[in-house]
Design an enzyme around this catalytic site. Structure first.
Site, short mmCIF file in Angstrom:
data_model
loop_
_atom_site.label_atom_id
_atom_site.label_comp_id
_atom_site.label_asym_id
_atom_site.label_seq_id
_atom_site.Cartn_x
_atom_site.Cartn_y
_atom_site.Cartn_z
N ASP A 1 0.84 -1.21 0.00
CA ASP A 1 0.00 0.00 0.00
C ASP A 1 0.87 1.26 0.00
O ASP A 1 0.74 2.12 -0.86
CB ASP A 1 -0.92 0.02 1.24
N GLU B 1 1.93 -6.52 -5.10
CA GLU B 1 1.59 -5.77 -6.32
C GLU B 1 2.70 -4.88 -6.81
O GLU B 1 2.74 -4.55 -7.99
CB GLU B 1 0.38 -4.86 -6.04
O1 TRH Z 1 4.66 -6.15 0.89
P1 TRH Z 1 3.75 -6.77 -0.08
O2 TRH Z 1 3.38 -8.15 0.18
O3 TRH Z 1 2.48 -5.89 -0.22
C1 TRH Z 1 1.17 -6.41 -0.35
C2 TRH Z 1 0.63 -6.31 -1.71
O4 TRH Z 1 0.78 -5.06 -2.28
C3 TRH Z 1 -0.83 -6.68 -1.70
O5 TRH Z 1 -1.38 -6.61 -2.96
C4 TRH Z 1 -1.55 -5.76 -0.76
O6 TRH Z 1 -2.88 -6.02 -0.75
C5 TRH Z 1 -0.93 -5.96 0.57
O7 TRH Z 1 0.45 -5.62 0.52
C6 TRH Z 1 -1.60 -5.11 1.60
O8 TRH Z 1 4.45 -6.73 -1.54
P2 TRH Z 1 4.66 -5.54 -2.58
O9 TRH Z 1 3.39 -5.04 -3.15
O10 TRH Z 1 5.64 -6.01 -3.54
O11 TRH Z 1 5.30 -4.37 -1.73
C7 TRH Z 1 6.59 -4.41 -1.23
C8 TRH Z 1 7.18 -3.01 -1.27
O12 TRH Z 1 8.37 -3.01 -0.50
C9 TRH Z 1 7.57 -2.56 -2.67
O13 TRH Z 1 7.30 -1.17 -2.80
C10 TRH Z 1 9.06 -2.77 -2.72
C11 TRH Z 1 9.43 -2.47 -1.29
N1 TRH Z 1 10.70 -3.06 -0.81
C12 TRH Z 1 11.70 -2.19 -0.39
O14 TRH Z 1 11.55 -0.95 -0.48
N2 TRH Z 1 12.83 -2.72 0.13
C13 TRH Z 1 13.06 -4.05 0.22
O15 TRH Z 1 14.11 -4.48 0.70
C14 TRH Z 1 12.03 -4.92 -0.26
C15 TRH Z 1 12.23 -6.42 -0.19
C16 TRH Z 1 10.86 -4.39 -0.75
#
Ligand code: TRH
Length: 389
Positions: free
Chosen positions: A20, A278
């Site tokens: 989010d 996402e």
């Molecule tokens: O963390 P998530 O599992 O988020 C989920 C999904 O968005 C899902 O659809 C939603 O409904 C739920 O949250 C509430 O995975 P996502 O979407 O890939 O988000 C991870 C974020 O973290 C992305 O912006 C990348 C960031 N990130 C970093 O900034 N540093 C890191 O080291 C890593 C591994 C990720």
């Protein structure tokens, strides 16, 4: 110079994880940096925000970063004192506070209210994108805005220079070395295969690790902090203690959560990327390395329909043998099946998939990026209003 004629307010409620805030922050930064828009981000969880952007001060009610004004969205926020923006976005099904909604309805010129929806590759999205959603109790219109994979949707978040930055990084040995040093992997060159493994916990993870242990190449697997890292630390006490463990041909390494920009570098620097949710899945598209998506689980397995819809679009033009191997492994990774057999077939197709990913990335880029598509939609609406008022 900032486009101060209009102000955008984006509301972000963190349900769980980082998707989010990851999506909202990316969008805000891009609106400010590439469209000179005055953006205010209302967010209810600064601690999660701080994990993807360490400059965020979790104690501040108001702060400015990367050209965005960030406001804490708290139960105690006094909405009566706030001014209403010209464009209001409620992101990912969050509900804007009732008092702010009332204020929107009281404005002599009503704000443009958009509901930025979740990402889906399903066909129905095209029919709903930009449809109005009347709110009769408030005499306000809200419009749906759907991200997506076709030209009839809002497109995907992609910064203007991201592909160029990725190409520069991949051609710059010194930049890569600096990055690996920062991750405390000075011997990165001795691995023939580097895998980033950002995932939820997984009941069959050991069957995949066994493939890599016994595999023909020296593999480094980097696991960011979180659910899977916790699971692995439980399985291997030595990994929990030392954050690193070598098992035959596999070295497992737990790595800290890094800032969003550095996470992109991790995807560029690795040969294979496991992503989830996402936002990281879209970042993997821009890195264009072979990737495996673990979709966010939903009740009654609803996520599997979304996964199938995505795989159908993604694989439509992919060579058949690569598409079959990819589909089988992705399905196994998103269910509880043993992973060994489907991994062997998938890994035999890595070159074809990497090749195809370039073409797929170009197709998606041609749809325009989500932030620009949003800006164009808003401009069109404002012009229509002016012409009809
Ligand atoms: O963390 P998530 O599992 O988020 C989920 C999904 O968005 C899902 O659809 C939603 O409904 C739920 O949250 C509430 O995975 P996502 O979407 O890939 O988000 C991870 C974020 O973290 C992305 O912006 C990348 C960031 N990130 C970093 O900034 N540093 C890191 O080291 C890593 C591994 C990720």
């Amino acid at each position: 110079m900032q486009n101060t004629t209009v102000r955008w307010d984006i509301f972000c409620a963190v349900i769980d994880n980082f998707g989010d805030i990851g999506i909202c922050w990316r969008l805000c930064r891009q609106l400010a940096a590439e469209h000179n828009i005055a953006v205010q981000l209302w967010v209810d969880d600064l601690a999660s925000f701080n994990k993807i952007c360490p400059q965020i001060d979790i104690t501040a009610d108001e702060q400015q970063h990367a050209g965005v004004l960030i406001q804490r969205w708290a139960k105690t926020t006094n909405w009566q004192q706030c001014t209403v923006a010209d464009v209001v976005i409620e992101a990912l099904a969050c509900t804007i506070p009732a008092a702010y909604q009332q204020k929107m309805a009281q404005q002599p010129v009503k704000p443009l209210w958009l509901n930025l929806e979740y990402l889906s590759a399903e066909a129905w999205v095209e029919g709903c994108h930009v449809l109005p959603s009347p709110q009769p109790q408030l005499a306000l219109d809200k419009h749906f805005f759907f991200p997506g994979f076709t030209a009839a949707t809002g497109g995907l978040l992609q910064e203007r220079a991201i592909q160029q930055q990725a190409a520069l990084f991949m051609a710059d040995a010194a930049a890569q070395q600096a990055f690996w040093q920062k991750l405390a992997v000075p011997d990165y060159e001795r691995y023939q295969q580097k895998i980033s493994l950002f995932a939820y916990d997984h009941p069959q993870i050991e069957s995949l690790l066994a493939c890599w242990q016994q595999g023909p190449v020296n593999t480094l697997c980097l696991v960011p902090q979180g659910a899977l890292a916790n699971q692995l630390a439980g399985l291997y006490p030595q990994l929990a203690q030392q954050a690193e463990l070598t098992l035959h041909n596999l070295t497992l390494k737990l790595v800290p959560f890094v800032a969003q920009e550095d996470y992109d570098k991790l995807l560029w620097a690795c040969d294979i990327n496991f992503v989830r949710g996402e936002d990281s899945v879209i970042r993997a598209h821009w890195a264009a390395k072979p990737f495996i998506w673990q979709i966010y689980r939903q009740a009654e397995q609803a996520h599997l329909d979304k996964l199938q819809a995505f795989m159908q679009r993604y694989c439509a033009q992919m060579p058949t043998d690569a598409a079959q191997a990819l589909t089988a492994f992705w399905l196994a990774w998103n269910t509880e099946h043993d992973l060994a057999d489907s991994w062997q077939k998938f890994s035999a197709m890595l070159l074809q998939i990497a090749d195809y990913n370039q073409q797929w990335r170009a197709e998606l880029t041609a749809n325009g990026d989500l932030a620009s598509n949003l800006v164009h939609f808003v401009e069109k609406k404002f012009i229509m209003r002016r012409n009809f008022s």
